[in-house]
Design a protein around this motif. Structure first.
Motif, PDB file in Angstrom:
ATOM      1  N   GLN A 216       0.833  -1.202   0.000  1.00  0.00           N
ATOM      2  CA  GLN A 216       0.000   0.000   0.000  1.00  0.00           C
ATOM      3  C   GLN A 216       0.869   1.255   0.000  1.00  0.00           C
ATOM      4  O   GLN A 216       0.485   2.285  -0.524  1.00  0.00           O
ATOM      5  N   LYS A 217       2.057   1.129   0.643  1.00  0.00           N
ATOM      6  CA  LYS A 217       2.889   2.316   0.821  1.00  0.00           C
ATOM      7  C   LYS A 217       4.058   2.337  -0.157  1.00  0.00           C
ATOM      8  O   LYS A 217       4.672   1.303  -0.418  1.00  0.00           O
TER       9      LYS A 217
ATOM     10  N   LYS B  85       9.920  11.623  -0.845  1.00  0.00           N
ATOM     11  CA  LYS B  85      10.424  10.299  -0.468  1.00  0.00           C
ATOM     12  C   LYS B  85      11.921  10.208  -0.751  1.00  0.00           C
ATOM     13  O   LYS B  85      12.704   9.727   0.067  1.00  0.00           O
TER      14      LYS B  85
ATOM     15  N   GLU C  62       7.643   2.531  -1.438  1.00  0.00           N
ATOM     16  CA  GLU C  62       8.951   2.225  -0.859  1.00  0.00           C
ATOM     17  C   GLU C  62      10.055   2.721  -1.778  1.00  0.00           C
ATOM     18  O   GLU C  62       9.969   2.580  -2.991  1.00  0.00           O
TER      19      GLU C  62
END
Lengths: 449, 308
Positions: free
Chosen positions: B55-56, B82, B58
């Motif tokens: 879901q996140k 990020k 990386e």
């Protein structure tokens, strides 16, 4: 339980895209989408710019094929201002365009696509790339690095810039070629021609024959095709008539200036890129895998399919072999790669041909232009397909309105179909692994978006 | 140990990535000391796991992060933030990343106006609604990277000079801080300059410059002194190879693709000043805003509202 997979970013492609696959309760494919994520707005922000500056702005649409946009824009501005380039001006532009095709095809086949074949679709993702090829096949790698560099250096030495060129100008070209440059370029072009024949042979032996099943089936769909030919039906990259072929192989031809009568663009809620379709077929647009409507493809396979023949000898021999094996039109998506190598040979042969003709060193490279109100449509075959720039200028020669259909755009709808076809045939009952997902991406990579 | 490198491209054309590849042999040499952990154009690392099930987003940790492109939509912003958190040193390369570049030309209009034009061109199906599903919304304007996160090294160029990229990478590998040129394109241009006086106005580039093609650039008269609009005086140096700025080597005037000479400079105002101080009428420039065509971020290009 329903599930959604996000393949993001789609890698080893030029642009920004993601693939979303929705699976139903049984783990079978319910729906797939190829989202095109980027939107930059060139059609808006060239408004108001002096038209002769536009070839130096729109080249930034694509840093991999900047020459295509640069030259389509030059042609469009020529027409807006009602000026015809001199013969040498024309030839210098075509020379740069076909040379740019050479580097582009080497880049795509060997740097972006080849890892799937040389390392293998199942290869670990950390080595399935150009660095992996450098380690596994150092001789091949060193050769392709050198050859791509040679193509780029030749362009840069002669035209100042290889990326985001400036030498194409309204009315022709900014500098003539001197004899010394011609000789030097011809030497390089002959080296590239030798390499292109090696590359085709390499592809035949190490890629296409090794992956016959995959080549035939992965992402394969049935569509029409669009490309450029000359009056003899020979494949052309720089100039000619547009030939639009139906899925059954029948075709019509039209002048690029009449493109709006033949092509329209559908907007899907989930893609920033529009989806061109063949309006002239009168069936509308439908993206249903089982009954697609209005869908045609561009880029290498399309050009190879619509052409009767190739204008140069090695490329013609390669086309004959291809056609004997796969018929016409060939529909298998991975055959884009094979067609790409045939075009690489043509681009090299054409480069040599242009450089052998002394017209190329004629000093008269540019006709003077006067800004005026007008409309101009410029069209070339970019690596990814038919590229159309359409401008309207005001009385001061500044852009009032613009429309552009970029090579890759034609293939947005077909890529969506290929992704869906690949996903449906590969994913069954929730089985998912890296190899399988990479194969779905391979169906996209074939189009070199 | 190899330096871990992550690379991301935002609103851009991939030209910077091609410039990286155009380092050629220098790149092959550097590859031994670098490990690319993320670079979408060449390598297969994915944001949401290799199976696309996370879901996140990386991103692997890296010693060096390279960003190309401007920040134009919410996805660009997420990726950039990020990258900032995962990379020790962050380097912005290319003029889109450092000054907004060509994408920031859009800042002369509102996002809504732009979308309306793009989705109502002559071939677009009538009555089409604007795309949105699964797509990152555009930001209010196009930003340079340093407007959104802290950036350690800024290297402009459209595209940046491959020799330059190689030098900077070599420098970072040694742990040194790279030095970037502070000169103008004119400072690095070998054309003949005679001085003030002759030219009173600037011309559009509608005919070729005067020169003998058999002679080197050193024998050509300065293009500005030939009366052509040329942005060499107000543009950062760095494009030159073999001692000649690239566009000049094609006998074509400079359009400013390395951005302003001084950080924070304004190429439009600087150019008008440069012309005025040489007795040239700056009003003869057609479309002055396009002098900001490479550096319209940082609030320099703004919508003009109701202008026609």
């Amino acid at each position: 339980m329903e599930k959604t997979l996000h393949i993001q970013p789609v890698t080893r492609i030029e642009g920004h895209a993601s693939i979303v696959i929705h699976l139903d309760d049984d783990g079978n494919v319910k729906e797939t989408r190829l989202h095109i994520m980027s939107l930059r707005g060139f059609e808006k922000f060239i408004e108001g710019r002096p038209a002769e500056e536009v070839p130096r702005i729109v080249n930034r649409i694509c840093g991999i094929c900047p020459w295509m946009h640069h030259l389509a824009a030059c042609k469009a501005v020529d027409s807006c201002f009602g000026v015809s380039p001199t013969l040498a001006g024309h030839r210098l532009r075509e020379l740069c365009q076909v040379m740019a095709h050479i580097s582009d095809k080497i880049l795509h086949f060997f740097f972006l696509a080849a890892p799937d074949f040389v390392i293998g679709p199942e290869g670990d993702y950390t080595v399935r790339n150009i660095v992996g090829i450098v380690k596994q096949a150092p001789e091949l790698a060193s050769k392709v690095v050198k050859m791509r560099q040679l193509g780029q250096t030749m362009l840069e030495r002669f035209a100042g810039k290889a990326i985001h060129p400036v030498a194409g100008v309204v009315g022709g070209f900014a500098k003539p070629m001197v004899e010394e440059e011609r000789k030097e370029l011809l030497k390089g072009a002959r080296t590239l021609l030798d390499f292109s024949l090696y590359a085709l042979d390499y592809g035949r032996k190490n890629v296409f024959s090794r992956y016959e099943g995959l080549m035939k089936e992965l992402g394969t769909i049935k569509t029409g095709f669009l490309g450029t030919v000359d009056s003899e039906g020979c494949l052309r990259l720089y100039d000619g008539l547009l030939r639009l072929m139906r899925p059954d192989g029948s075709f019509m031809e039209f002048a690029p200036e009449t493109y709006t009568e033949h092509i329209a663009e559908h907007v899907a809620a989930w893609s920033y890129a529009k989806m061109p379709y063949a309006k002239v077929w009168g069936e509308g647009f439908c993206l249903d895998l089982n009954r697609p409507k209005g869908i045609y493809r561009t880029n290498t396979l399309a050009r190879i399919n619509v052409a009767e023949k190739m204008a140069t000898s090695h490329a013609q021999a390669a086309l004959e072999e291809f056609r004997e094996k796969f018929g016409r039109p060939a529909q298998s998506t991975l055959l884009y790669h094979w067609a790409r190598l045939i075009e690489l040979v043509y681009a090299c042969e054409r480069t040599v041909e242009i450089l052998e003709d002394k017209v190329i060193t004629d000093r008269d490279v540019r006709s003077a232009a006067t800004p005026r109100a007008g409309r101009g449509i410029g069209c070339v075959e970019a690596p990814r397909g038919t590229l159309i720039h359409d401008y309207m200028t005001d009385e001061n020669g500044c852009i009032l309105k613009a429309n552009m259909i970029v090579g890759t755009t034609h293939n947005i709808a077909p890529m969506n179909l290929s992704v869906e076809q690949a996903a449906r045939s590969l994913i069954k009952g929730g089985n998912i692994d890296e190899e399988l997902l990479n194969k779905i991406e391979m169906a996209v990579r074939a189009y070199d978006p | 140990m190899a330096m871990k490198v992550a690379e991301e491209s935002l609103s851009a054309c991939s030209g910077c990535e091609i410039a990286i590849l155009n380092m050629g042999d220098a790149l092959v040499e550097l590859l031994g000391q670098m490990e690319f952990v993320h670079m979408p154009i060449l390598f297969d690392h994915k944001y949401f796991g290799q199976l696309g099930q996370n879901q996140k987003m990386e991103m692997p940790e890296a010693d060096l992060g390279i960003i190309t492109g401007a920040v134009a939509n919410e996805e660009h912003l997420r990726v950039l933030q990020k990258m900032r958190t995962r990379c020790d040193v962050l380097m912005a390369i290319g003029t889109c990343a450092t000054h907004g570049g060509i994408p920031a030309l859009l800042n002369s209009w509102s996002t809504e106006e732009a979308m309306e034009t793009i989705f109502s061109t002559s071939t677009t199906d009538l009555g089409s609604s604007l795309p949105y599903q699964g797509l990152p919304p555009l930001l209010d304007r196009v930003y340079a990277v340093d407007e959104k996160v802290r950036v350690d090294v800024l290297m402009p160029g459209c595209p940046p000079n491959p020799e330059h990229i190689a030098e900077v990478l070599a420098c970072l590998l040694k742990g040194d801080r790279p030095l970037l040129p502070e000169k103008s394109v004119c400072d690095t241009c070998p054309t003949i300059r005679k001085g003030k006086g002759k030219v009173k106005m600037v011309r559009r580039f509608l005919e070729n410059a005067q020169y003998d093609p058999e002679e080197p650039i050193e024998k050509m008269e300065c293009l500005l002194e030939q009366g052509f609009m040329c942005m060499g005086p107000v543009t950062a140096a760095g494009c030159a190879t073999n001692g000649v700025p690239r566009c000049i080597s094609a006998r074509v005037p400079c359009r400013g693709c390395f951005g302003p000479v001084r950080p924070g400079g304004n190429q439009m105002l600087d150019m008008m000043n440069a012309l005025a101080s040489n007795g040239i009428d700056w009003k003869t420039i057609v479309d002055r805003r396009s002098l900001l065509r490479f550096s319209g971020a940082h609030g320099l290009l703004k919508p003009l509202g109701q202008r026609s």
